[in-house]
Design an enzyme around this catalytic site. Sequence first.
Site, mmCIF file in Angstrom:
data_model
loop_
_atom_site.group_PDB
_atom_site.id
_atom_site.type_symbol
_atom_site.label_atom_id
_atom_site.label_comp_id
_atom_site.label_asym_id
_atom_site.label_seq_id
_atom_site.Cartn_x
_atom_site.Cartn_y
_atom_site.Cartn_z
ATOM 1 N N CYS A 52 0.837 -1.205 0.000
ATOM 2 C CA CYS A 52 0.000 0.000 0.000
ATOM 3 C C CYS A 52 0.869 1.250 0.000
ATOM 4 O O CYS A 52 1.699 1.429 0.896
ATOM 5 C CB CYS A 52 -0.928 -0.003 1.216
ATOM 6 N N CYS A 55 0.395 3.385 3.362
ATOM 7 C CA CYS A 55 0.771 2.894 4.679
ATOM 8 C C CYS A 55 2.081 3.527 5.156
ATOM 9 O O CYS A 55 2.948 3.897 4.352
ATOM 10 C CB CYS A 55 0.920 1.365 4.652
ATOM 11 N N HIS A 115 -4.339 0.409 8.238
ATOM 12 C CA HIS A 115 -4.842 0.158 6.888
ATOM 13 C C HIS A 115 -6.242 -0.463 6.895
ATOM 14 O O HIS A 115 -6.992 -0.340 5.922
ATOM 15 C CB HIS A 115 -3.859 -0.770 6.160
ATOM 16 N N ASN A 155 -13.610 9.974 -0.983
ATOM 17 C CA ASN A 155 -14.231 8.925 -1.788
ATOM 18 C C ASN A 155 -14.017 7.613 -1.056
ATOM 19 O O ASN A 155 -12.877 7.239 -0.781
ATOM 20 C CB ASN A 155 -13.600 8.839 -3.178
ATOM 21 N N SER A 163 -9.130 4.480 -5.381
ATOM 22 C CA SER A 163 -8.106 3.583 -5.903
ATOM 23 C C SER A 163 -7.335 2.861 -4.816
ATOM 24 O O SER A 163 -6.547 1.956 -5.108
ATOM 25 C CB SER A 163 -7.124 4.361 -6.789
ATOM 26 N N HIS A 166 -6.967 2.178 1.876
ATOM 27 C CA HIS A 166 -6.429 2.788 3.095
ATOM 28 C C HIS A 166 -7.283 4.013 3.446
ATOM 29 O O HIS A 166 -7.630 4.797 2.563
ATOM 30 C CB HIS A 166 -4.976 3.213 2.865
ATOM 31 N N HIS A 168 -8.462 7.387 3.816
ATOM 32 C CA HIS A 168 -7.886 8.662 3.420
ATOM 33 C C HIS A 168 -8.920 9.542 2.725
ATOM 34 O O HIS A 168 -9.971 9.074 2.293
ATOM 35 C CB HIS A 168 -6.693 8.452 2.482
ATOM 36 N N GLN A 170 -9.096 13.671 0.473
ATOM 37 C CA GLN A 170 -8.304 14.559 -0.370
ATOM 38 C C GLN A 170 -8.733 16.010 -0.182
ATOM 39 O O GLN A 170 -9.824 16.299 0.309
ATOM 40 C CB GLN A 170 -8.439 14.171 -1.844
ATOM 41 N N HIS A 283 -18.707 21.748 2.126
ATOM 42 C CA HIS A 283 -18.890 22.966 1.355
ATOM 43 C C HIS A 283 -18.749 24.151 2.300
ATOM 44 O O HIS A 283 -19.458 24.240 3.303
ATOM 45 C CB HIS A 283 -20.249 22.974 0.650
#
Length: 350
Positions: A52, A55, A115, A155, A163, A166, A168, A170, A283
């Site tokens: 990963c 990680c 993870h 996401n 994708s 793990h 996370h 953004q 938002h």
Amino acid sequence: MNKFNSTDHPHKRLNPLTNDWVLVSPHRSKRPWQGQVEKAVAAERPQYDPTCYLCAGNERVGGHRNPDYKGTFVFTNDFSALLTDTPDGGVDEGSLFQAKSESGICKVICFSEDHSLTIPEMEVKDIRKVVDVWGEQFAELSQKEQINYVQIFENKGAIMGCSNPHPHGQIWSSSSVPVEPAKESETQKAYFEKHGTTLLGDYLNAELAKEERLVVQNEHFVALVPYWAVWPFETMIISRRPVQNVLELTDEEKDGLADIYKQLTVKYDNLFETSFAYSAGLHQAPTDGKDYPEWHLHMHFYPPLLRSATVKKFMVGYEMLATPQRDITAEQAAQRLRDLSDVHYKKANQ
């Protein structure tokens, strides 16, 4: 002639934040969650995966190596959609051919070194650390001259384009205000100028009075299914106190945001006893240095699952060519979520 009833008859609902409409067809499937419920069989993930790239201690593409972090970890996306050194320019060939350069900064936030976890499986105190990072990154990015909007999002699940499993999220920060926040800026400003109160403040008060679309709540935040929801189990978290961005939240409100983030996502996982996929994001007001008293902090959740862990809602045909449409009403979705246990199904089955 029969009298119109929104629980039985097709109708349109207006989203006052975007001025978009959604077609609701409750007669097609009044109780879509009844009947067989398929459960996804997912392999248990290890706490550490040597393959990963998120990680702790592992090497990312390009040779960057993650530190041996505990808790949260932030880095600039190795495959950023926006770049800081994009030159000014564009295309202006009349009204039919226009383009403008766009610069920005994209970052990745690892929620935990573990993870195997997701937000609903994390402790509230650890989710609070994620909220703190949101504030730190918002403060840092909003001070940069070329950044006028900071979009924080997550996401979750492969079907939402995630994708890497793990835990996370953004942050994409950009030189212009993106389409959806720009719509919300216009509608909230118009409402504030007319009424002297925030659109979402008045909407939340009305929803609290009705109670039928509420899902979970605490002292500082409310999670509900919006009256105008498009996705089957779409929800929105709204702060009880109108604030423009996460920097205006008190320590107690940050705790409240972490708490309701967990509460809501536990409900999601319990719905079909699966790690529930969604796209979610905050938002907030633009970061161009102006004051936006009309802006009211909120967080959208857009999950695609419809009837089970393996049956999802697709936006196709009429929805792509005409108007978004849903069968289950917002009220039915809220009732279904509200009635679920507050204990994560994995713990309940242990």
